[in-house]
Design a protein around this motif. Structure first.
Motif, PDB file in Angstrom:
ATOM      1  N   MET A   1       0.541  -1.257  -0.246  1.00 26.38           N
ATOM      2  CA  MET A   1      -0.327   0.283  -0.353  1.00 26.38           C
ATOM      3  C   MET A   1       0.798   1.111   0.134  1.00 26.38           C
ATOM      4  SD  MET A   1      -3.079   1.843  -0.201  1.00 26.38           S
ATOM      5  CE  MET A   1      -3.745   2.982   0.373  1.00 26.38           C
ATOM      6  N   LEU A   2       1.618   1.224   0.991  1.00 26.41           N
ATOM      7  CA  LEU A   2       3.007   2.537   0.967  1.00 26.41           C
ATOM      8  C   LEU A   2       3.441   2.642   0.109  1.00 26.41           C
ATOM      9  CD1 LEU A   2       3.865   4.762   2.251  1.00 26.41           C
ATOM     10  CD2 LEU A   2       5.582   3.404   3.980  1.00 26.41           C
ATOM     11  N   ALA A   3       4.151   0.984  -0.756  1.00 30.30           N
ATOM     12  CA  ALA A   3       4.734   1.594  -1.750  1.00 30.30           C
ATOM     13  C   ALA A   3       3.949   2.209  -2.757  1.00 30.30           C
ATOM     14  CB  ALA A   3       5.160   0.111  -2.392  1.00 30.30           C
ATOM     15  N   GLN A   4       2.781   1.454  -3.401  1.00 32.09           N
ATOM     16  CA  GLN A   4       2.533   1.937  -4.507  1.00 32.09           C
ATOM     17  C   GLN A   4       1.500   2.876  -4.405  1.00 32.09           C
ATOM     18  OE1 GLN A   4       0.216  -0.317  -6.817  1.00 32.09           O
ATOM     19  NE2 GLN A   4       0.693   1.872  -7.590  1.00 32.09           N
ATOM     20  N   GLN A   5       1.563   3.619  -3.235  1.00 29.81           N
ATOM     21  CA  GLN A   5       1.412   4.995  -3.083  1.00 29.81           C
ATOM     22  C   GLN A   5       3.011   6.339  -3.162  1.00 29.81           C
ATOM     23  OE1 GLN A   5      -1.249   6.553  -2.128  1.00 29.81           O
ATOM     24  NE2 GLN A   5      -2.550   5.259  -0.464  1.00 29.81           N
ATOM     25  N   LEU A   6       3.451   5.491  -2.711  1.00 26.55           N
ATOM     26  CA  LEU A   6       5.415   6.498  -3.391  1.00 26.55           C
ATOM     27  C   LEU A   6       5.206   5.935  -4.326  1.00 26.55           C
ATOM     28  CD1 LEU A   6       7.072   5.359  -0.338  1.00 26.55           C
ATOM     29  CD2 LEU A   6       6.795   6.943  -0.849  1.00 26.55           C
ATOM     30  N   VAL A   7       5.003   4.804  -4.899  1.00 24.11           N
ATOM     31  CA  VAL A   7       5.418   5.254  -6.391  1.00 24.11           C
ATOM     32  C   VAL A   7       4.198   5.779  -7.496  1.00 24.11           C
ATOM     33  CG1 VAL A   7       5.038   3.308  -8.530  1.00 24.11           C
ATOM     34  CG2 VAL A   7       5.872   3.050  -6.446  1.00 24.11           C
ATOM     35  N   ASN A   8       3.204   5.804  -7.100  1.00 29.00           N
ATOM     36  CA  ASN A   8       1.943   6.574  -7.600  1.00 29.00           C
ATOM     37  C   ASN A   8       2.522   8.068  -7.355  1.00 29.00           C
ATOM     38  OD1 ASN A   8       0.235   4.627  -8.748  1.00 29.00           O
ATOM     39  ND2 ASN A   8      -0.743   5.005  -6.817  1.00 29.00           N
ATOM     40  N   GLY A   9       3.255   9.169  -6.843  1.00 29.13           N
ATOM     41  CA  GLY A   9       3.459  10.033  -6.243  1.00 29.13           C
ATOM     42  C   GLY A   9       4.610  10.276  -6.814  1.00 29.13           C
ATOM     43  N   VAL A  10       5.658   9.537  -7.150  1.00 27.15           N
ATOM     44  CA  VAL A  10       6.923  10.433  -7.766  1.00 27.15           C
ATOM     45  C   VAL A  10       6.509  10.428  -9.747  1.00 27.15           C
ATOM     46  CG1 VAL A  10       9.026   9.509  -9.289  1.00 27.15           C
ATOM     47  CG2 VAL A  10       8.161   8.680  -6.792  1.00 27.15           C
ATOM     48  N   LEU A  11       5.471   9.343  -9.771  1.00 32.50           N
ATOM     49  CA  LEU A  11       4.927   9.380 -10.981  1.00 32.50           C
ATOM     50  C   LEU A  11       4.082  10.867 -11.082  1.00 32.50           C
ATOM     51  CD1 LEU A  11       4.135   5.869 -11.844  1.00 32.50           C
ATOM     52  CD2 LEU A  11       5.784   7.083 -13.136  1.00 32.50           C
ATOM     53  N   LEU A  12       3.225  10.994 -10.507  1.00 31.98           N
ATOM     54  CA  LEU A  12       2.591  12.333 -10.223  1.00 31.98           C
ATOM     55  C   LEU A  12       3.427  13.696 -10.245  1.00 31.98           C
ATOM     56  CD1 LEU A  12      -0.522  13.718 -10.102  1.00 31.98           C
ATOM     57  CD2 LEU A  12      -0.520  14.134  -8.108  1.00 31.98           C
TER      58      LEU A  12
ATOM     59  N   LEU B   1      13.179  30.432  -7.480  1.00 32.29           N
ATOM     60  CA  LEU B   1      12.981  31.434  -8.107  1.00 32.29           C
ATOM     61  C   LEU B   1      13.511  30.355  -9.630  1.00 32.29           C
ATOM     62  CD1 LEU B   1      11.064  33.868  -7.481  1.00 32.29           C
ATOM     63  CD2 LEU B   1       9.775  32.101  -8.816  1.00 32.29           C
ATOM     64  N   GLY B   2      13.749  30.288 -10.499  1.00 31.76           N
ATOM     65  CA  GLY B   2      14.373  29.909 -11.508  1.00 31.76           C
ATOM     66  C   GLY B   2      15.876  28.789 -11.421  1.00 31.76           C
ATOM     67  N   ASP B   3      15.516  27.811 -10.660  1.00 32.37           N
ATOM     68  CA  ASP B   3      16.403  27.531 -10.270  1.00 32.37           C
ATOM     69  C   ASP B   3      16.103  25.864 -11.104  1.00 32.37           C
ATOM     70  OD1 ASP B   3      17.755  24.614  -8.945  1.00 32.37           O
ATOM     71  OD2 ASP B   3      18.116  25.877  -7.457  1.00 32.37           O
ATOM     72  N   ILE B   4      16.519  25.456 -11.691  1.00 27.77           N
ATOM     73  CA  ILE B   4      15.218  23.878 -12.658  1.00 27.77           C
ATOM     74  C   ILE B   4      15.830  22.692 -11.391  1.00 27.77           C
ATOM     75  CG2 ILE B   4      15.988  22.232 -14.732  1.00 27.77           C
ATOM     76  CD1 ILE B   4      17.156  24.493 -16.326  1.00 27.77           C
ATOM     77  N   ARG B   5      17.475  22.437 -11.293  1.00 27.39           N
ATOM     78  CA  ARG B   5      17.305  21.447  -9.757  1.00 27.39           C
ATOM     79  C   ARG B   5      16.243  21.531  -9.344  1.00 27.39           C
ATOM     80  NH1 ARG B   5      22.413  20.148  -6.294  1.00 27.39           N
ATOM     81  NH2 ARG B   5      21.547  22.912  -6.628  1.00 27.39           N
ATOM     82  N   GLY B   6      16.109  22.179  -8.557  1.00 30.33           N
ATOM     83  CA  GLY B   6      15.111  22.227  -7.469  1.00 30.33           C
ATOM     84  C   GLY B   6      13.713  22.455  -7.987  1.00 30.33           C
ATOM     85  N   ALA B   7      13.683  22.640  -9.545  1.00 29.72           N
ATOM     86  CA  ALA B   7      12.093  22.696  -9.549  1.00 29.72           C
ATOM     87  C   ALA B   7      11.860  20.902  -9.507  1.00 29.72           C
ATOM     88  CB  ALA B   7      12.061  22.893 -11.393  1.00 29.72           C
ATOM     89  N   LEU B   8      12.960  20.171 -10.400  1.00 38.61           N
ATOM     90  CA  LEU B   8      12.742  18.552 -10.664  1.00 38.61           C
ATOM     91  C   LEU B   8      12.433  18.294  -8.974  1.00 38.61           C
ATOM     92  CD1 LEU B   8      15.539  17.869 -12.611  1.00 38.61           C
ATOM     93  CD2 LEU B   8      12.892  17.777 -12.958  1.00 38.61           C
ATOM     94  N   VAL B   9      13.318  18.080  -8.019  1.00 41.20           N
ATOM     95  CA  VAL B   9      13.471  17.474  -6.804  1.00 41.20           C
ATOM     96  C   VAL B   9      11.927  18.386  -6.344  1.00 41.20           C
ATOM     97  CG1 VAL B   9      14.734  17.630  -4.899  1.00 41.20           C
ATOM     98  CG2 VAL B   9      15.427  17.727  -6.612  1.00 41.20           C
ATOM     99  N   ALA B  10      11.787  19.467  -6.196  1.00 37.98           N
ATOM    100  CA  ALA B  10      10.384  19.904  -5.223  1.00 37.98           C
ATOM    101  C   ALA B  10       8.856  19.364  -6.286  1.00 37.98           C
ATOM    102  CB  ALA B  10      10.682  21.715  -5.768  1.00 37.98           C
ATOM    103  N   GLY B  11       9.252  19.193  -7.580  1.00 43.31           N
ATOM    104  CA  GLY B  11       8.227  18.915  -8.358  1.00 43.31           C
ATOM    105  C   GLY B  11       7.942  17.240  -7.591  1.00 43.31           C
ATOM    106  N   LEU B  12       8.840  16.715  -8.098  1.00 41.53           N
ATOM    107  CA  LEU B  12       9.001  14.997  -7.189  1.00 41.53           C
ATOM    108  C   LEU B  12       7.793  15.512  -5.860  1.00 41.53           C
ATOM    109  CD1 LEU B  12      12.040  14.139  -8.607  1.00 41.53           C
ATOM    110  CD2 LEU B  12       9.593  13.609  -9.258  1.00 41.53           C
ATOM    111  N   ALA B  13       8.629  15.935  -4.899  1.00 42.01           N
ATOM    112  CA  ALA B  13       8.211  15.841  -3.658  1.00 42.01           C
ATOM    113  C   ALA B  13       6.509  16.340  -3.345  1.00 42.01           C
ATOM    114  CB  ALA B  13       9.003  16.109  -2.880  1.00 42.01           C
ATOM    115  N   LEU B  14       6.588  17.388  -4.012  1.00 39.90           N
ATOM    116  CA  LEU B  14       4.960  17.101  -3.978  1.00 39.90           C
ATOM    117  C   LEU B  14       3.913  16.985  -3.987  1.00 39.90           C
ATOM    118  CD1 LEU B  14       2.887  20.140  -3.288  1.00 39.90           C
ATOM    119  CD2 LEU B  14       2.896  20.442  -5.623  1.00 39.90           C
ATOM    120  N   GLY B  15       4.547  16.059  -5.252  1.00 37.97           N
ATOM    121  CA  GLY B  15       3.492  14.857  -5.982  1.00 37.97           C
ATOM    122  C   GLY B  15       3.780  13.662  -5.122  1.00 37.97           C
TER     123      GLY B  15
END
Lengths: 293, 280
Positions: free
Chosen positions: A1-12, A236-250
């Motif tokens: 359940m948790l693993a599935q949630q994490l995978v869904n979260g990363v994909l979102l 703002l303007g940080d490409i690497r930051g956007a990648l990590v933050a996007g995954l984290a938010l998902g």
């Protein structure tokens, strides 16, 4: 359940990262919070809908074509709204306001034209099969999201780091006037950045449309909230930051929906935004990586 | 009162009240723009005022003269939570943080049973009278006019033109900006309370993205040289859709284009007056 949630979260989160990347690129190079950005997300989804439903295209052709269409739209709208303000070096809030008015007109026009209803992509556009591995299911749509995001992000990073064009864009992000004096055609570079950003937003719209199968004019507006959270979180303007933050938010949103309440995920995202502004307004990684890249 | 006037007021009561409320909202936008900031949380603050005041009236049965001033408490708390961290930073941060607020609160209203969820709150006692709305509007205009004419107004105009230069001249820019944001939350909260207590119904979808941008179009159309100008903008943009009923689909397109045109071609608005002050 948790693993599935994490995978869904990363994909979102991958779609959030993809979407926010174009937004942060626009800010990084052009110094404009361009609020029309969310519209290209909706436009990409509707273009894909038109291409698959009315013209019978498959998803492999519709995804790139819709992304390119959204990119072209971004160039046209950027030129119409912002050229004049760039020339007069207007304050950043003026350009923000212009894009805000522009995006309201665009959304309202689109709704008046196409109606506010939720539309669906044709059934069977992408196979409903899912791969199962150690109790975790990944659907074909999610696989496509991951593949397309990885490809686009790798392409963008390679462009920014290893090409003369990327060097020119980084120079513009640093000092637009000096870049112009060094022979960089800043007008053309601005159009190119709008095009790339529009493509990323459009691709994000198609992928989210595929994943949730619900397309409506204001879908980009809901996405913009995620865009704001991701670019503030990542800096703002940080490409690497956007990648990590996007995954984290998902991941955070999926976990909130799974374990707390699904209708609180926007509120959690916003609380995160305010918390970051209080504690770390420069973003998780400090200064914009696009300048250091 | 002559009979025709009585008739007229009765027929157009709703529109007359809405005009006054929108005037207050335009002022709440004006206050922030006048210090060179952009807050897009006016609709959200209005919603917070509307919901909190409706709950105070319906659940706590407080009298209106308590509810009306108390309706600005919740919006002010939200303005503090967002304004304190963002006003230390460049202007885009306040805009970004406030633009999402309305949509987020919408999803909260939709999902909290206390505030009626998707159905909203019905049967709010109609306690706001036109004289209260217009009385407050006149008081607010007069207060902002007097502030605008004083040394505070000069400081506000200076920081709108150039915040760095203003701070070098000894203007405490952040304090003024926070003060302006709080004043704006107070005005929007009171406007929300008045509108909730004159229409008897409030719903979660009334305070999202579209009204936020519409409120900005009020102030930009009128211009931010004087408080009266932004109220004129609100009156025009509230009456216009009434006259052009056939085009209601395109009302928001029009509001959006007004913002574009105002920023690009009419940076001082339609009523391009300037505040008169004695020389320092």
């Amino acid at each position: 359940m948790l693993a599935q949630q994490l995978v869904n979260g990363v994909l979102l989160g991958a779609t959030y990262a993809l979407f926010a990347l174009g937004f942060t690129l626009m800010f990084g190079v052009l110094r404009v919070i361009n609020l029309t950005y969310g519209f290209y997300f909706s436009a990409g989804a509707f273009l894909a809908l038109f291409l698959t439903r009315n013209l019978g295209f498959g998803v492999w052709a519709a995804l790139p074509l819709a992304a390119i269409g959204a990119g072209v739209l971004a160039v046209v709208i950027d030129a119409a709204l912002l050229t004049r303000l760039r020339r007069t070096k207007a304050p950043e809030l003026s350009s923000l306001m212009v894009t805000l008015g522009g995006v309201l007109a665009l959304y309202a026009g689109m709704t008046a034209w196409l109606g506010p209803d939720i539309r669906r992509l044709p059934p069977g556009l992408i196979s409903a099969d899912a791969i199962e591995f150690a109790g975790v299911r990944v659907t074909a749509a999610q696989g496509l999201i991951l593949g397309a995001t990885a490809l686009l992000v790798a392409g963008l990073v390679a462009l920014m780091r290893f090409t003369r064009l990327g060097l020119a864009l980084r120079a513009m992000a640093e000092k637009p006037d000096a870049a112009g004096l060094m022979g960089i055609d800043t007008g053309r570079a601005a159009a190119l950045v709008s095009f790339i950003s529009g493509c990323l937003a459009g691709a994000g719209g198609v992928l989210i449309g595929l994943n949730f199968n619900a397309i409506h004019p204001f879908m980009g507006e809901a996405m913009m909230l995620r865009g704001f959270v991701v670019i503030i979180l990542g800096g703002l303007g940080d490409i690497r930051g956007a990648l990590v933050a996007g995954l984290a938010l998902g991941v955070i949103e999926t976990l909130t929906a799974g374990f707390v309440a699904s209708n609180l995920k926007e509120a959690v995202a916003f609380a995160l935004l305010v918390a970051v502004l209080w504690t770390r307004p420069q973003g998780l990684f400090g200064r914009a990586a696009i300048r250091r890249a | 009162m002559p009979a025709w006037l009585d008739d007229f007021l009765w027929t157009y009561q709703n529109l007359i009240n809405t005009l006054g409320v929108n005037g207050l909202l335009a002022l709440s936008m004006y206050v922030v723009l006048a210090v060179g900031q952009l807050s897009l949380g006016q609709a959200a603050f209005m919603g917070l005022g509307a919901y909190s005041s409706a709950l105070m009236t319906m659940k706590l049965h407080l009298p209106f003269f308590v509810v009306l001033p108390a309706s600005c408490v919740v919006p002010v708390l939200f303005a503090l939570a967002i304004g304190v961290p963002t006003l230390r930073l460049s202007g885009v941060y306040l805009a970004i943080a406030t633009i999402g607020l309305g949509e987020v609160l919408r999803t909260v209203y939709l999902n909290v049973d206390l505030v009626g969820g998707a159905l909203g709150l019905n049967g709010i006692p109609e306690r706001a009278e036109a004289w209260m709305i217009y009385g407050l509007l006149v008081v607010a205009i007069a207060a902002l006019w007097l502030i605008g004419r004083s040394h505070v107004g000069r400081a506000m105009e200076a920081m709108r033109q150039d915040p760095v230069a203003a701070s070098v001249m000894g203007v405490d820019v952040q304090r003024y900006q926070l003060g302006a944001l709080l004043a704006s939350a107070v005005l929007a909260g009171i406007a929300g309370c008045l509108s909730a207590h004159q229409s008897s119904f409030i719903g979660p979808n009334e305070y999202g993205f579209e009204p936020a941008v519409t409120i900005l179009s009020f102030a930009l159309l009128g211009g931010i040289g004087t408080p009266v100008a932004s109220v004129v903008g609100a009156f025009i943009l509230t009456l216009l859709p009434e006259l052009l009923r056939g085009f209601s689909d395109l009302r928001l397109v029009f509001n959006g284009l007004i913002i574009v045109a105002a920023v690009l071609f009419l940076p001082r608005g339609l009523v391009a007056l300037r505040m008169r002050r004695r020389a320092a």
